[in-house]
Design an enzyme around this catalytic site. Sequence first.
Site, PDB file in Angstrom:
ATOM      1  CG  HIS A  83      -0.036   0.158   2.475  1.00 23.95           C
ATOM      2  ND1 HIS A  83       0.287  -1.010   3.004  1.00 23.95           N
ATOM      3  CD2 HIS A  83       0.255   1.159   3.278  1.00 23.95           C
ATOM      4  CE1 HIS A  83       1.138  -0.665   4.237  1.00 23.95           C
ATOM      5  NE2 HIS A  83       1.041   0.723   4.479  1.00 23.95           N
ATOM      6  CG  HIS A 135       7.335   4.365   1.338  1.00 23.55           C
ATOM      7  ND1 HIS A 135       7.055   5.656   2.011  1.00 23.55           N
ATOM      8  CD2 HIS A 135       7.284   3.244   1.971  1.00 23.55           C
ATOM      9  CE1 HIS A 135       6.787   5.112   3.211  1.00 23.55           C
ATOM     10  NE2 HIS A 135       7.042   3.834   3.133  1.00 23.55           N
TER      11      HIS A 135
END
Length: 193
Positions: A37, A121
Amino acid sequence: MPRLFTGLEIPPEIAQRLTLFRGGLRGARWIEPSDYHVTLRFLGEVDGGLAADLDAGLAEARARAPFTVTLDGLASFGGDRPRAVYASVVLTPDLADIQEEHERIARRAGAEPECRRFTPHVTLARLNREADAGAVARYLGEAGVFPPLTFTATRVALYSARTSRGGGPYRVEAAYPLWLDDASGLDDEPDED
């Protein structure tokens, strides 16, 4: 008390491509692809009242169109004491805007302000002491070319995490679609009179 964060889900086809970078690094605990995620706002352990206020705020967030997310490389957090390997995400105006909105919603719900700078990220691995800076540098150098991976974010999610070192597994507690209301006029073509 639940441990919560908001984020963008990674589509299965993108997660599958990211799995090609698993392995070859001693001391790495690889994240399950289903747990990939992009965190927008980490909250940690919160009480039920803050969780309910956060959910209400996310449900009432301003309408916005789905937007493009691009992963563009591999990197690590921690410098001389590496702690994670990740796929970097291009910080676009749309991504910055939604992250800033989640920060405002979290604060209104009663969360402390986030002190860390937003670095979008996808965490691929958590690292222990066996993964020293030299080993991580070699891994990143030998990983090869990282072709940009692009997907369209169509919703944001409120995740919970079990209490553990390094998080995961993660569960989507609620999801909030990204959309623009046709009645708002935001998608309408100008009238030609």
